[in-house]
Design a protein around this motif. Structure first.
Motif, PDB file in Angstrom:
ATOM      1  N   ALA A   5     -57.098  -9.583 -38.559  1.00  0.00           N
ATOM      2  CA  ALA A   5     -55.642  -9.403 -38.554  1.00  0.00           C
ATOM      3  C   ALA A   5     -54.934 -10.500 -39.345  1.00  0.00           C
ATOM      4  N   PHE A   6     -55.548 -11.672 -39.406  1.00  0.00           N
ATOM      5  CA  PHE A   6     -54.863 -12.796 -40.059  1.00  0.00           C
ATOM      6  C   PHE A   6     -54.711 -12.594 -41.568  1.00  0.00           C
TER       7      PHE A   6
ATOM      8  N   VAL B 129     -47.517  -9.374 -32.637  1.00  0.00           N
ATOM      9  CA  VAL B 129     -48.428  -9.880 -31.615  1.00  0.00           C
ATOM     10  C   VAL B 129     -49.623  -8.931 -31.551  1.00  0.00           C
ATOM     11  N   ILE B 130     -50.804  -9.490 -31.721  1.00  0.00           N
ATOM     12  CA  ILE B 130     -52.008  -8.642 -31.744  1.00  0.00           C
ATOM     13  C   ILE B 130     -52.814  -8.820 -30.457  1.00  0.00           C
TER      14      ILE B 130
ATOM     15  N   ARG C 152     -62.869 -12.979 -30.130  1.00  0.00           N
ATOM     16  CA  ARG C 152     -61.961 -12.594 -31.221  1.00  0.00           C
ATOM     17  C   ARG C 152     -61.156 -13.781 -31.757  1.00  0.00           C
ATOM     18  N   SER C 153     -59.814 -13.735 -31.659  1.00  0.00           N
ATOM     19  CA  SER C 153     -58.975 -14.759 -32.305  1.00  0.00           C
ATOM     20  C   SER C 153     -59.250 -16.175 -31.805  1.00  0.00           C
ATOM     21  N   LEU C 154     -59.753 -16.317 -30.582  1.00  0.00           N
ATOM     22  CA  LEU C 154     -59.928 -17.661 -30.016  1.00  0.00           C
ATOM     23  C   LEU C 154     -60.864 -18.530 -30.859  1.00  0.00           C
TER      24      LEU C 154
ATOM     25  N   GLU D 283     -52.913 -16.067 -27.478  1.00  0.00           N
ATOM     26  CA  GLU D 283     -52.939 -17.452 -26.982  1.00  0.00           C
ATOM     27  C   GLU D 283     -51.735 -18.240 -27.515  1.00  0.00           C
ATOM     28  N   ILE D 284     -51.270 -17.880 -28.707  1.00  0.00           N
ATOM     29  CA  ILE D 284     -50.095 -18.546 -29.281  1.00  0.00           C
ATOM     30  C   ILE D 284     -48.845 -18.082 -28.529  1.00  0.00           C
ATOM     31  N   PHE D 285     -48.815 -16.812 -28.227  1.00  0.00           N
ATOM     32  CA  PHE D 285     -47.710 -16.240 -27.451  1.00  0.00           C
ATOM     33  C   PHE D 285     -47.663 -16.897 -26.068  1.00  0.00           C
TER      34      PHE D 285
END
Lengths: 371, 371
Positions: A101-102, A116-117, A212-214, A341-343
């Motif tokens: 996604a990035f 937001v994903i 995933r994103s982590l 996690e950013i959210f």
């Protein structure tokens, strides 16, 4: 009144739409008329037929809305999200696509879009829980998560709330994780351990590829996610995998070309389908170790039989809807591709999500102890 | 010197040919040239290419021989046996076909042909053992039999000496048996029991459909056959069967039509194949209860590594060859379709078979105790 278009009227999409429809003007778009008709008749939702594989007029279709919920099947996720960002619409995505996604981050920032994903329960809520501690020095993060039927039906003792092929792919794909600061990969279904839960007794946890994103957004030296099933399920799945029944390679059988995973999914669909009114639960335990504290989050949720909504739909859908509210109310305005996690690192947002879940009887228990 | 034609040069056919070739003039006929070349080069056997699916000239091909051994694949068995009887040739059959052999009884009697069927180890030798007691009042007969690798390789702990599809069909087909004088049918793989054998430790026995002619030729009130495997195999096979992986019905998978059993056999072939030089054993225990005695026969045989012959080939092939000798020497002359229990009821024949087996180190232990 602000307005939302929900792309995809499946289990999760419809749960999100039903939840948001209480406060906003909601339209559900799907290509399947039967699905749409059911949503109109059962829940009085506004509907629109829309084939997302046909991009003509897509931008115009979503233009009137203040926010888009992207709840399409995974294989359509990335392209749909890209189109939404190109159309300069804020979006919460729940399609869990495989692509990175990035790659859309620059586009989203240029277009001033908040996207937001991975905004479900896991990934999603567990990332937000970690996010809420990213201001501390986090040493390790472990998420245990699973959705299971209450009734243990031999031999699999499992029902899939989504397509078996997605579950089987999780049993095939090596689990990436971080250990002592190094990214490593372990076979799916490995490192089985038994954990006793107050609510349901002993479950088995094993490695799956769910971080995933982590792995990208944090430098935490120890990161892992494990899936929960009734004990014995993983060993049985290993038998099928090792004997080749999960293979994604084409096999020739008496001149017929077939991928074993496709036949296996078709057969397991029968065994793994939740019966009408069958009760299931979602259980998630997140352990976060910092220099000072040991934080533990515990979520246990069950089918809502009155509303005919599975715990998987509730926990995933309500988390997504909670994030959507914050964006619509301009409580979260950062543009770009936003991992959950950013959210969740935004304290106001995190607390609001937890509060929204609690209002819907999705209760998160939190405790911390000094190490 | 008397002459024999062996139809089919597979594992069992070649073992029979090698054994009989010591005393008789033997010709092996097969449609596969590679198989034939191997038999010629390795064992100096006489060979002839013959396609049994082409009936032209078949009668002429077998006419010069004193006896025919029918060791063709099961699906060709019945038709081939019929052609042999039509050609008025005595025959020992080892093809284990599904059709009812007794339909050929009138033809065989009319043509003065002795046709011994099912003349392997089980069916075959076990029937002869029972036959040897048919002059007593037999109350019950139970046969436990299995062929297994010595090395227990997880998860199946099984290797198939023949095609996996034949084994899987045995796990599908309900097991017919007689209990208290009534013919009943139980699911294959049912009634599992653990039996401890001196030679190999604990094995699991379960119902399979293996009684064949015994249900027709005898009135014994209790008859059953159970297959032996390492414990756990049957439960795993039940998982596959119940989930549909053994189904013989065509299934549509994304437009492709396939029988699950065909894919499963193809995949299991890899897991179930005996490795080169892998050692296996055949174990058979026959319990016969009469008014006065409890008779027990015990057979345990292993791979002959020097001769590169599996115990399955040895026990099956040597029994067949022993019967062939008796017919060639005019020790058994009764015309008709002869089930092996009828053959074994002849004391001279039975003792000769046991003696021939013993000479080849296939040892049958026999004991009887007063009830």
């Amino acid at each position: 009144m602000k307005s939302i278009i929900v792309l995809g009227g499946g289990r999760i999409g419809s749960a999100i739409a039903r939840d948001l429809n209480q406060n906003y003007q909601v339209l559900v778009a799907d290509r399947d008329e039967k699905t749409l008709l059911h949503l109109k008749e059962s829940f009085d939702l506004n509907i629109q037929k829309l084939d997302l594989q046909d991009k003509t007029g897509f931008s115009e279709s979503i233009q009137p809305f203040d926010l888009v919920i992207c709840a399409v099947p995974g294989f359509l996720g990335f392209e749909t999200l890209k189109s939404i960002i190109e159309a300069k619409k804020n979006v919460v995505d729940i399609s869990f696509f495989k692509e990175d996604a990035f790659l859309l981050n620059n586009l989203a920032q240029r277009n001033g879009v908040t996207a937001v994903i991975d905004c479900g329960v896991a990934p999603g809520l567990c990332n937000m829980m970690l996010g809420n501690h990213l201001s501390e020095e986090v040493l390790s993060y472990t998420c245990y998560v699973g959705g299971l039927p209450f009734e243990r039906e031999k031999p699999f003792e499992y029902k899939a709330p989504f397509s078996p092929i997605d579950v089987i792919e999780e049993y095939n794909r090596p689990a990436r994780m971080r250990m002592d600061g190094k990214e490593i990969s372990r076979p799916a279904l490995s490192d089985k351990e038994i954990i006793d839960f107050d609510q349901v007794g002993e479950l088995e946890a094993f490695n799956t590829d769910g971080l995933r994103s982590l792995l990208k957004t944090t430098q935490i030296p120890d990161l892992k996610e494990k899936t929960l099933r009734y004990p014995g399920h993983a060993a049985l799945m290993e038998v099928f995998r090792e004997a080749g029944f999960f293979s994604e390679e084409i096999l020739k059988v008496d001149g017929i070309e077939i991928r074993p995973i496709d036949l296996t999914s078709k057969l397991l669909f029968k065994s793994w389908q939740l019966k009408d009114d069958e009760r299931e639960f979602t259980l998630m335990k997140v352990e976060i170790k910092t220099d000072t504290f040991f934080h533990e989050y515990m979520l246990f949720d069950q089918t809502d039989q009155d509303k005919k909504m599975s715990s998987m739909s509730r926990t995933t859908g309500f988390t997504c809807a909670a994030a959507a509210r914050l964006i619509l109310e301009n409580k979260f305005v950062q543009p770009g591709i936003i991992a959950p996690e950013i959210f969740g690192a935004d304290n106001v947002c995190f607390e609001s999500v937890i509060r929204d879940l609690k209002k819907r009887q999705v209760n998160v228990q939190y405790k911390r102890v000094l190490r």
